[in-house]
Motif scaffolding. Structure first.
Motif, PDB file in Angstrom:
ATOM      1  N   ALA A 124       0.829  -1.204   0.000  1.00 47.05           N
ATOM      2  CA  ALA A 124       0.000   0.000   0.000  1.00 47.05           C
ATOM      3  C   ALA A 124       0.864   1.254   0.000  1.00 47.05           C
ATOM      4  CB  ALA A 124      -0.930  -0.004   1.219  1.00 47.05           C
ATOM      5  N   THR A 139      -0.107   9.489   5.212  1.00 51.21           N
ATOM      6  CA  THR A 139      -0.328   8.522   6.291  1.00 51.21           C
ATOM      7  C   THR A 139       0.880   8.517   7.225  1.00 51.21           C
ATOM      8  OG1 THR A 139      -1.738   7.138   4.903  1.00 51.21           O
ATOM      9  CG2 THR A 139      -0.759   6.094   6.828  1.00 51.21           C
ATOM     10  N   LYS A 154      -5.209   4.810   2.595  1.00 49.48           N
ATOM     11  CA  LYS A 154      -4.640   4.423   1.309  1.00 49.48           C
ATOM     12  C   LYS A 154      -5.788   4.105   0.353  1.00 49.48           C
ATOM     13  CE  LYS A 154      -0.336   4.542   2.733  1.00 49.48           C
ATOM     14  NZ  LYS A 154       0.673   5.476   2.175  1.00 49.48           N
ATOM     15  N   ILE A 157      -5.808  -0.004  -3.463  1.00 47.33           N
ATOM     16  CA  ILE A 157      -4.854  -1.028  -3.047  1.00 47.33           C
ATOM     17  C   ILE A 157      -5.340  -2.401  -3.521  1.00 47.33           C
ATOM     18  CG2 ILE A 157      -3.627  -2.059  -1.118  1.00 47.33           C
ATOM     19  CD1 ILE A 157      -3.119   1.005  -1.717  1.00 47.33           C
ATOM     20  N   GLY A 160      -6.468  -5.231  -1.002  1.00 44.85           N
ATOM     21  CA  GLY A 160      -6.464  -4.587   0.304  1.00 44.85           C
ATOM     22  C   GLY A 160      -7.438  -5.165   1.308  1.00 44.85           C
ATOM     23  N   LEU A 168       3.149  -1.648   4.136  1.00 43.26           N
ATOM     24  CA  LEU A 168       2.502  -0.345   4.254  1.00 43.26           C
ATOM     25  C   LEU A 168       3.587   0.729   4.290  1.00 43.26           C
ATOM     26  CD1 LEU A 168      -0.021   1.449   4.840  1.00 43.26           C
ATOM     27  CD2 LEU A 168       0.425   1.022   7.281  1.00 43.26           C
ATOM     28  N   CYS A 183       8.792   1.705   5.819  1.00 44.23           N
ATOM     29  CA  CYS A 183       7.953   0.583   5.385  1.00 44.23           C
ATOM     30  C   CYS A 183       7.651  -0.313   6.585  1.00 44.23           C
ATOM     31  CB  CYS A 183       8.674  -0.220   4.303  1.00 44.23           C
ATOM     32  SG  CYS A 183       7.711  -1.613   3.657  1.00 44.23           S
ATOM     33  N   TYR A 188      -2.848  -7.925   8.873  1.00 42.79           N
ATOM     34  CA  TYR A 188      -4.166  -7.295   8.846  1.00 42.79           C
ATOM     35  C   TYR A 188      -5.219  -8.048   9.654  1.00 42.79           C
ATOM     36  CZ  TYR A 188      -2.754  -3.790   5.441  1.00 42.79           C
ATOM     37  OH  TYR A 188      -2.142  -2.728   4.828  1.00 42.79           O
ATOM     38  N   ARG A 196     -11.191  -1.747   6.195  1.00 42.67           N
ATOM     39  CA  ARG A 196     -10.892  -2.091   4.796  1.00 42.67           C
ATOM     40  C   ARG A 196     -12.189  -2.049   3.988  1.00 42.67           C
ATOM     41  NH1 ARG A 196      -7.020  -7.247   4.893  1.00 42.67           N
ATOM     42  NH2 ARG A 196      -8.383  -8.121   6.498  1.00 42.67           N
TER      43      ARG A 196
END
Length: 385
Positions: A124, A139, A154, A157, A160, A168, A183, A188, A196
């Motif tokens: 992302a 972000t 974001k 993506i 995603g 990320l 990074c 998730y 999301r």
């Protein structure tokens, strides 16, 4: 450079072609109509080793490199270019980047699941106001000692809302531009504060999930920092030089699919008592498609050969991505015209070809960005990495 296939590469090609025909082709139209993502296809790709290119075998890689990857992904993308995203999303995005920049603990923890297809991956970067301008992202990940507190969002993506693990890219030093990005590896399924949202209103690539990610005080452990803090920009550029190959291969394969479809239709359709392929103007269109298709394929293989040899490949990758993109768009447009009224019908794949081709003009660097990369390297304004 000899791009003729060795016996092992031919076996890879046949395996990938057989997989695409048996596991993907039967569901193309159904999944297009329903905008449906079949996760089981990615799992099967992992089981066959189709997600482990250029990854060390100790982490589950298949022991093969870029040239074999091109050969396999080309066959898959000809059947349905949406599925080429799985290789970028799992292998050349997070897995290969973690292998290059990660700690041994990170490699052992994340790479095997990505290359086996047990986990769905993503990366992302893009935000609502920052696409090509990666360094302009907003972000923010605030350093809280043993963790980062992430806030922002974001957009666009790939994977995603379906992924398990992703990279990320965030700001860790405000006002520092490219020198203030880092990074993070995100789990998730175990990270509160992440919303999301599927993006359903797209022109094409309907079975490929696309998402908006919203981070509201999301806690990312410090051990999930990939590489040094504030070194996210070079990591991102290194990653893009790999994932852009997936775009180039997908576009070149889509061009080939359009050409094959156009040739078949030109031999079947008759007007004024003759196959339309016997008319000179149709032959000119077929010749132009063939010319661009062959050039795209060789540019892709050349970029893969450079990567295989660990030689500078950024310019070659942008050349392959840009030309293949243009070839795919042109081939899809010509195919739709050649099919006539049937080209506008959903009973034929021309509409899907054209919808899917157009996304290559913006995905992972717009055509303008790739022109800049090619020109700046040629002029000596930036190095060819």
């Amino acid at each position: 450079m000899d791009f003729s296939l060795a016996d092992e590469q031919r076996m890879v090609q046949e395996m990938a072609r057989d997989f695409a025909e048996k596991e993907i082709a039967p569901y193309v139209e159904e999944d297009e109509e329903n905008h449906y993502y079949r996760r089981e296809i990615l799992t099967k790709m992992g089981e066959l080793g189709l997600l482990g290119w250029s990854i060390p075998e100790e982490y589950g890689g298949n022991g093969m490199g870029w040239l074999e990857a091109v050969t396999a992904l080309y066959e898959i993308s000809k059947v349905h270019t949406s599925w080429r995203l799985s290789v970028s999303g799992n292998c050349w995005g997070p897995a290969l980047t973690i292998n290059e920049w990660g700690t041994e603990e990170q490699k052992q923890k994340y790479i095997p699941g990505l290359v086996s297809g047990k986990h769905v991956g993503s990366f992302a970067m893009t935000e609502a106001d920052t696409g090509s301008d990666v360094a302009g992202m907003k972000t923010f990940a605030e350093d809280k000692g043993d963790h980062f507190l992430v806030n922002g969002s974001k957009m666009w993506i790939s994977g995603g809302h379906t992924c398990d693990v992703g990279l990320l890219y965030v700001v860790t030093e405000k006002g520092a531009g490219a020198k203030g990005l880092s990074c993070l590896i995100v789990d998730y399924n175990h990270t509160p504060g992440v919303t999301r949202i599927p993006i359903l209103k797209k022109v094409g690539m309907w079975p490929a999930p696309t998402s908006e990610l919203v981070f509201e005080n999301a806690v990312i452990p410090k051990e999930n920092l990939l590489g040094p803090v504030n070194k996210g920009f070079p990591i991102c550029m290194w990653m893009l030089n790999n994932t852009r190959m997936g775009c180039a291969i997908g576009a070149a394969a889509l061009s080939a699919a359009c050409l094959e479809g156009a040739v078949q239709y030109a031999q079947e359709r008759t007007q004024f008592g003759r196959q339309i392929g016997q008319y000179q103007m149709i032959q000119q269109q077929i010749a132009e498609m063939k010319l661009e298709d062959e050039a795209a394929k060789y540019l892709v293989y050349h970029a893969a050969w450079l990567k295989e040899k660990k030689l500078p490949s950024q310019q070659a990758t942008s050349l392959a991505k840009l030309f293949s993109c243009n070839a795919a768009v042109h081939a899809a447009n010509v195919a739709m015209k050649l099919y006539g009224s049937y080209g506008y019908s959903t009973e034929y794949p021309c509409g899907r070809w054209l919808r899917d081709a157009k996304q290559f003009e913006t995905l992972e660097g717009t055509s303008n960005i790739h022109m800049q990369i090619i020109a700046k390297i040629e002029l000596g304004y930036q190095p060819n990495r």
